[in-house]
Write a protein that holds these residues in place. Structure first.
Motif, PDB file in Angstrom:
ATOM      1  N   TYR A   8       0.826  -1.208   0.000  1.00  7.12           N
ATOM      2  CA  TYR A   8       0.000   0.000   0.000  1.00  7.12           C
ATOM      3  C   TYR A   8       0.865   1.267   0.000  1.00  7.12           C
ATOM      4  O   TYR A   8       0.321   2.375  -0.107  1.00  7.12           O
ATOM      5  CB  TYR A   8      -0.951  -0.012   1.189  1.00  7.12           C
ATOM      6  CG  TYR A   8      -2.091  -0.987   1.014  1.00  7.12           C
ATOM      7  CD1 TYR A   8      -3.217  -0.640   0.269  1.00  7.12           C
ATOM      8  CD2 TYR A   8      -2.041  -2.260   1.548  1.00  7.12           C
ATOM      9  CE1 TYR A   8      -4.268  -1.530   0.085  1.00  7.12           C
ATOM     10  CE2 TYR A   8      -3.082  -3.166   1.379  1.00  7.12           C
ATOM     11  CZ  TYR A   8      -4.187  -2.794   0.643  1.00  7.12           C
ATOM     12  OH  TYR A   8      -5.220  -3.688   0.457  1.00  7.12           O
ATOM     13  N   SER A  16       2.320  -7.768   0.827  1.00  4.63           N
ATOM     14  CA  SER A  16       0.962  -7.471   1.270  1.00  4.63           C
ATOM     15  C   SER A  16       0.906  -7.531   2.788  1.00  4.63           C
ATOM     16  O   SER A  16       1.786  -8.118   3.437  1.00  4.63           O
ATOM     17  CB  SER A  16      -0.008  -8.482   0.682  1.00  4.63           C
ATOM     18  OG  SER A  16       0.218  -9.769   1.250  1.00  4.63           O
ATOM     19  N   ASP A  36       3.273   2.649   6.234  1.00  3.42           N
ATOM     20  CA  ASP A  36       3.304   2.902   4.796  1.00  3.42           C
ATOM     21  C   ASP A  36       3.535   4.374   4.511  1.00  3.42           C
ATOM     22  O   ASP A  36       3.303   5.250   5.350  1.00  3.42           O
ATOM     23  CB  ASP A  36       1.997   2.430   4.152  1.00  3.42           C
ATOM     24  CG  ASP A  36       2.001   0.932   3.899  1.00  3.42           C
ATOM     25  OD1 ASP A  36       3.028   0.430   3.419  1.00  3.42           O
ATOM     26  OD2 ASP A  36       0.991   0.268   4.192  1.00  3.42           O
ATOM     27  N   ALA A  41      -3.716   3.495   4.511  1.00  5.44           N
ATOM     28  CA  ALA A  41      -4.672   2.651   3.797  1.00  5.44           C
ATOM     29  C   ALA A  41      -4.770   1.250   4.366  1.00  5.44           C
ATOM     30  O   ALA A  41      -5.850   0.660   4.413  1.00  5.44           O
ATOM     31  CB  ALA A  41      -4.301   2.595   2.308  1.00  5.44           C
ATOM     32  N   ALA A  42      -3.644   0.675   4.789  1.00  8.84           N
ATOM     33  CA  ALA A  42      -3.630  -0.733   5.197  1.00  8.84           C
ATOM     34  C   ALA A  42      -3.735  -0.933   6.692  1.00  8.84           C
ATOM     35  O   ALA A  42      -3.758  -2.084   7.148  1.00  8.84           O
ATOM     36  CB  ALA A  42      -2.348  -1.401   4.681  1.00  8.84           C
ATOM     37  N   TYR A 377      -9.204   1.083  -4.766  1.00  5.99           N
ATOM     38  CA  TYR A 377      -7.866   0.983  -5.353  1.00  5.99           C
ATOM     39  C   TYR A 377      -7.974   0.429  -6.764  1.00  5.99           C
ATOM     40  O   TYR A 377      -8.745  -0.495  -7.019  1.00  5.99           O
ATOM     41  CB  TYR A 377      -6.957   0.035  -4.544  1.00  5.99           C
ATOM     42  CG  TYR A 377      -7.013   0.231  -3.063  1.00  5.99           C
ATOM     43  CD1 TYR A 377      -6.436   1.349  -2.471  1.00  5.99           C
ATOM     44  CD2 TYR A 377      -7.656  -0.686  -2.243  1.00  5.99           C
ATOM     45  CE1 TYR A 377      -6.501   1.540  -1.112  1.00  5.99           C
ATOM     46  CE2 TYR A 377      -7.722  -0.500  -0.883  1.00  5.99           C
ATOM     47  CZ  TYR A 377      -7.145   0.619  -0.314  1.00  5.99           C
ATOM     48  OH  TYR A 377      -7.208   0.811   1.034  1.00  5.99           O
ATOM     49  N   PRO A 432      -1.997  -3.096  -5.389  1.00  2.65           N
ATOM     50  CA  PRO A 432      -2.646  -1.788  -5.519  1.00  2.65           C
ATOM     51  C   PRO A 432      -1.757  -0.840  -6.328  1.00  2.65           C
ATOM     52  O   PRO A 432      -0.546  -0.790  -6.114  1.00  2.65           O
ATOM     53  CB  PRO A 432      -2.776  -1.314  -4.067  1.00  2.65           C
ATOM     54  CG  PRO A 432      -2.660  -2.545  -3.240  1.00  2.65           C
ATOM     55  CD  PRO A 432      -1.744  -3.462  -3.988  1.00  2.65           C
ATOM     56  N   HIS A 466      -8.723   6.635   2.515  1.00  3.86           N
ATOM     57  CA  HIS A 466      -7.659   5.783   1.988  1.00  3.86           C
ATOM     58  C   HIS A 466      -8.026   4.301   2.076  1.00  3.86           C
ATOM     59  O   HIS A 466      -7.348   3.481   1.469  1.00  3.86           O
ATOM     60  CB  HIS A 466      -6.359   6.019   2.767  1.00  3.86           C
ATOM     61  CG  HIS A 466      -5.659   7.275   2.365  1.00  3.86           C
ATOM     62  ND1 HIS A 466      -4.304   7.459   2.526  1.00  3.86           N
ATOM     63  CD2 HIS A 466      -6.111   8.426   1.816  1.00  3.86           C
ATOM     64  CE1 HIS A 466      -3.964   8.661   2.097  1.00  3.86           C
ATOM     65  NE2 HIS A 466      -5.043   9.267   1.673  1.00  3.86           N
TER      66      HIS A 466
END
Length: 982
Positions: A8, A16, A36, A41-42, A377, A432, A466
């Motif tokens: 991300y 991932s 990140d 986002a993650a 995404y 993504p 996000h």
């Protein structure tokens, strides 16, 4: 372990969140921080996966300026996480990069060693050291500040393959050749994975630094709650209290009873009280009232909308006028939408006209200031991967094109560079790529959205999360789906045109659809599949289905709207439904109970509700359990292991009820194959209502409706096809005209003047200048006067002349072209001339000029994309022995020849071990009537379509339940006239 990048970190990270958790388990790590680059986002997904694995997750953000790290922030708690997200969002909204020093007070802030502030650090600030910084530390003025130092090794790559992937991603991000990628734009190779044991060994001389790092991780205790739908994160009250919400929703519902059910029976009141009880227990008053607020605004603005999806199963939604489908009339289960056992939040889908949607969205953000658009995404897919990797590796364009066409051809003898593209392409597939906006979702949380993530500001101008819809659902944020649709705009604009042009229709109420269900003209249109331009029922497949079913009722159309879906068709249930519908004597049921439960649909599962019925009445599951089963089948949630939660109980109950294993297995097979793509019955019913509105307008006001269709970009087919339909309805289609046309097409019965916006390459500014001048000072009299009044370049003027826009004043286009060149001369643009200073120009005397027979058609094709005359006139000599479309049915089983103008091709891959390509074609004959063809694999391979044009078709006429088509044996695209000599 304070610094880890996932994929991300767009076009940077290579692992991932799931792979990070897997690595941590393998290495025995108990805590892991995800940081990140310029995104959170993650964080929620990472936290969920970490909890499932028994690992403590720490949420962080790596704030960078360009490719240079400024500082890392770690969330101590939810307030610190909100602070980090708010800061990042503010910078992103203003298109500003991270500052060198963090203005954060609640989050831990860690500066890289070589960027440490030259001041005393605050309580929450630290200096981070990589292993490479240890030698520098011995000679640094900072060596005595070990109490403010932590380990900051950026864990990024498992092995060389990961690092190579990172460099390729960075090259894509920087849009440069890999060989030209600057060192400062990529991570150092030494950022490989080091577990906590290795890091402690490297920092063994500095135990305080190790303890500082461990203490920070121990003090970070942000903990998201997952699947706890009893604790709402959404706006809790529409008013300011539960009591206020209860009073307003009950008042609205009982007022709605007067509108929807003037003579309501006890079953209506019982259903209403039951739904209100469930809605209150689940805490969804606010959700319903916010949706009511939105559609109420739309009604005040006279915006058309359709509430669809499973929300149409709710009587409360019907009474609040969020939907227009009567759930009692259609026997729709409220449990399909909300029940006490369903963990997931409800989900209304409300369609607005594509022209009105932006204003509705603006209203939502003004009315509910904490609203945010839901993010999504884009991911790397094969063609984009080949193009991007090929470009950064320096492959020639022909090699990239070859790879793009050859989708993983294992047997191909690729060269080394092409193999490299394929090898690393597999690594980054589905990574993504960048943030985008969900098609329709809006979140309205109780607390600021920064408590859950950061936001960016896309061109729409509204804050956008996000994180995506799956993450939102994980933590219990439900979305409001606000969609745009062209079909509603067509209906609304057609009604306006009818009321303007037809005095007898001033009282037309398009929402009184009950009368349309019985209209004999509409019934005929449905039976015959004469549904061109009508919402959801105009595609070749839908026209064919309507012919086969001969369905002319509301319920028949509702069923057709569902069985046309891919899952129903692929499972064989569509064919079985048609057979049972047309041949009642051949109806056989796998078990009498199934025939009893699904009597309305002849024993075939047609709707998602049918899954609930079978699971409940056949297998004895509760309605709540049945909905878990239905939801578990969805492809969106199968990967979350929801599919198997109820399967064992289904088979156990079937066995207890004495069903044979064969019967239970077959019923399960049908449920499983059907459930992925089936519509909710309420969803199909919502679509059917809109279809009836379209059918009514098409039946009684065809030119107004088709004009609205054209001005809203067409539909399933191209604008040209709808113009042909307008001709069949008595319309006369005219090219753009400077004195009659507007920006969009206009109807001056029976003439339809195409809009200036349809003229390719005509600048919007030029078109607006023409219209503004004509509206202010009247029509134009000749070209000379036009050029004196309108500022226009020679090139733009030539476009208007070539399309014959001046034909009302001069029919000789070539003469006008000479005059335009003579008047404008070498000037870049004409300029309006003041009335006092206008001079009479010398009249240009020209000899007789010749024009080719097809010259106008050639110009129309170039400037509009299609000819306004029949395209059949462009074929020098049409083949003999061809029959008309209306005569095809007289030749069942015979081989015939036809000439057709191609308007649509559907490509299909056959099922089975050896999948092959086949096609379905849709043509118009010279009279403008449909020809439908099927091209089985041998013919499709030997005689492929060659683009738009007139085709000679030779084939056998086949019939299936009144639908007649041609099984093509041979097709040939006929050449047009030589346009150079037209």
């Amino acid at each position: 372990m304070l610094n880890h990048h996932s994929y991300y970190s767009f076009k940077y990270g290579v692992l991932s969140p799931a792979e990070w958790i897997e690595w941590a388990l393998e290495e025995g790590e108990e805590v892991l921080a995800l940081t990140d680059i310029n995104t959170s986002a993650a964080c929620i997904e990472f936290s969920r996966r970490a909890r499932e694995a028994g690992i403590k997750a720490v949420a962080g953000i790596d704030f960078c300026k360009a490719s240079e790290r400024q500082f890392i922030a770690l969330a101590r708690d939810e307030e610190a996480f909100a602070e980090m997200n708010h800061y990042l969002s503010t910078r992103l909204h203003q298109d500003l990069e991270a500052e060198a020093e963090a203005p954060l007070e609640k989050a831990y802030v860690i500066y890289p060693f070589d960027r440490a502030p030259k001041r005393n650090l605050r309580e929450n600030e630290y200096i981070g050291l990589e292993p490479k910084d240890l030698n520098k530390l011995r000679f640094s003025p900072l060596k005595n500040q070990s109490s403010k130092m932590v380990i900051l090794h950026p864990n990024s790559f498992r092995h060389k393959g990961d690092y190579n992937t990172h460099r390729l991603l960075r090259s894509i991000g920087e849009n440069c050749l890999l060989s030209k990628l600057p060192a400062e734009k990529q991570a150092p190779a030494q950022w490989g994975l080091l577990n906590s044991r290795k890091l402690k060994a490297l920092f063994s001389e500095y135990p305080e630094i190790i303890s500082n790092s461990e203490r920070i991780l121990a003090n970070c205790n942000l903990d998201f709650e997952f699947k706890n739908y009893s604790k709402s994160l959404n706006r809790i009250h529409y008013t300011d209290s539960l009591t206020g919400d209860r009073e307003i929703i009950r008042s609205l519902c009982y007022n709605g009873l007067e509108y929807r059910y003037p003579n309501a029976g006890p079953e209506v009141y019982q259903r209403l009280e039951k739904e209100l009880d469930v809605i209150e227990k689940r805490g969804y008053y606010s959700y319903f009232l916010i949706n009511w607020d939105i559609v109420n605004y739309a009604r005040r603005k006279n915006y058309f909308y359709v509430g669809r999806g499973s929300g149409a199963n709710s009587l409360v939604a019907y009474l609040l006028r969020i939907t227009d489908v009567d759930p009692i009339e259609l026997d729709l289960y409220f449990e399909r939408f909300i029940n006490l056992s369903r963990r997931q939040p409800p989900d209304f889908d409300v369609d607005f006209s594509w022209r009105d949607r932006a204003d509705v969205t603006r209203y939502i953000f003004e009315r509910f200031p904490k609203a945010s658009l839901l993010g999504s995404y884009t991911t790397f897919k094969y063609r984009a991967i080949v193009r991007e990797l090929g470009k950064v590796l320096g492959l020639p364009g022909r090699d990239i094109d070859e790879l793009s066409r050859a989708r993983r051809q294992g047997g191909k003898d690729w060269d080394d560079m092409q193999k490299l593209v394929l090898r690393y392409g597999k690594r980054i597939e589905d990574f993504p790529n960048h943030l985008t906006v969900h098609a329709s979702g809006i979140l309205i949380p109780e607390k600021d959205i920064s408590y859950y993530g950061s936001t960016f500001l896309p061109p729409k101008g509204f804050p956008t999360t996000h994180f995506d819809m799956y993450t939102a659902e994980d933590i219990g944020l439900h979305k409001f789906d606000i969609l745009g649709q062209r079909g509603l705009a067509k209906i609304k604009e057609a009604v306006q045109l009818v009321k303007q042009n037809r005095p007898e229709a001033k009282e037309l109420d398009i929402h009184q659809v009950q009368n349309f269900y019985k209209d004999p003209k509409i019934k005929d249109m449905l039976r015959e599949g004469q549904t061109m331009a009508c919402f959801y029922v105009e595609s070749p497949a839908m026209r064919a289905l309507l012919r086969k079913l001969r369905a002319d009722t509301y319920l028949g159309l509702v069923a057709a709207s569902s069985i046309i879906r891919p899952g129903v068709s692929a499972s064989g249930m569509m064919a079985e439904y048609i057979r049972r519908y047309r041949e009642p004597e051949r109806r056989q049921y796998i078990h009498p109970k199934i025939g009893e439960i699904l009597e309305e649909t002849y024993g075939v599962m047609v709707y998602q509700e049918d899954v609930l019925k079978v699971a409940h009445f056949f297998a004895g599951l509760s309605l709540e359990e049945a909905d878990v089963l239905r939801r578990g089948m969805s492809w969106k949630f199968r990967e979350r292991n929801e599919f198997d939660t109820i399967k064992d109980k289904f088979f156990q109950n079937c066995a207890e009820r004495g069903y044979s294993e064969a019967v239970s297995t077959e019923v399960w097979r049908q449920i499983e194959s059907f459930g992925n793509y089936a519509f909710a019955k309420g969803h199909s019913a919502s679509y059917a209502v809109e279809s009836y509105q379209s059918l009514y307008l098409k039946a009684y006001y065809p030119l107004e409706y088709l004009l609205a269709t054209i001005n809203n970009g067409g539909g399933f087919y191209s604008v040209e096809t709808y113009l042909n339909e307008a001709r069949l309805a008595g319309g006369i289609v005219e090219a753009p005209c400077i004195n009659r046309s507007e920006m969009e097409a206009v109807l001056i019965h029976p003439q339809i003047f195409l809009g200036l916006q349809m003229l390719k390459e005509l600048e919007e500014k030029t078109a607006m200048n023409i219209l503004r001048e004509r509206h202010m000072n009247g029509p134009f009299e000749n070209l000379n006067e036009f050029l004196e009044r309108v500022e226009i370049s020679l090139e733009q003027c030539i476009l208007l002349i070539r399309i014959n826009a001046f034909r009302a004043m001069e029919i000789d286009k070539k003469k006008l072209l000479w005059e335009a060149h003579f008047i404008l001369g070498n000037a870049k643009k004409s300029a309006p001339v003041n009335e006092l200073f206008r001079n009479t120009r010398e009249k240009l005397v020209l000899p007789e000029l010749e024009s080719g027979e097809h010259e106008q058609a050639v110009d129309e094709i170039e400037l509009l994309g299609f000819p306004l005359s029949s395209p059949f006139q462009l074929v020098p000599e049409l083949p003999e022995g061809c029959i008309a479309a209306q005569d095809i049915a007289q030749h069942i089983g015979e081989e015939i020849r036809l000439c057709g103008y191609l308007i649509h091709v559907k490509n299909v891959t056959t099922r089975g071990q050896q999948a092959r390509h086949m096609m379905f074609g849709t043509f118009l004959d010279q009279a403008g009537h449909f020809i439908d063809t099927v091209h089985f694999p041998p013919v499709a391979e030997r005689y492929p379509f060659q683009g738009k044009g007139i085709y000679l078709i030779r084939g056998i006429v086949i019939e299936e339940y009144d639908f007649v088509s041609v099984e093509a044996k041979y097709i040939e695209r006929l050449p047009y006239v030589n346009f150079e000599h037209a």
